[in-house]
Scaffold this motif. Structure first.
Motif: not given
Length: 67
Positions: A20-22, A7-14
């Motif tokens: 970047k996550g979006i 889950l690349p986007g969620i990991s960036m948001i966390f």
């Protein structure tokens, strides 16, 4: 790191990279874009780890009076 691949986007948001996550999440939506999104997330994760090590090294050097 497995979370960054799955889950690349969620990991960036966390990790605090909201924009970047979006963008990574939008890229992840397409099947072809999943691979570049996963690579980007892992690279971002490794960059965050390197920055953390760098800050820790600077803190230790400052404590020892070498900086």
């Amino acid at each position: 790191m497995l979370f960054a691949i799955l889950l690349p986007g969620i990991s960036m948001i966390f990790r605090g990279h909201v924009l970047k996550g979006i963008l990574c999440g939008i890229l992840h939506v397409t099947l072809i874009g999943w691979i570049p999104a996963a690579i980007w997330a892992v690279a971002s994760y490794r960059e965050d780890l390197a920055e953390k090590r760098h800050r820790e090294t600077l803190r230790i050097l400052a404590q020892q009076g070498r900086l």
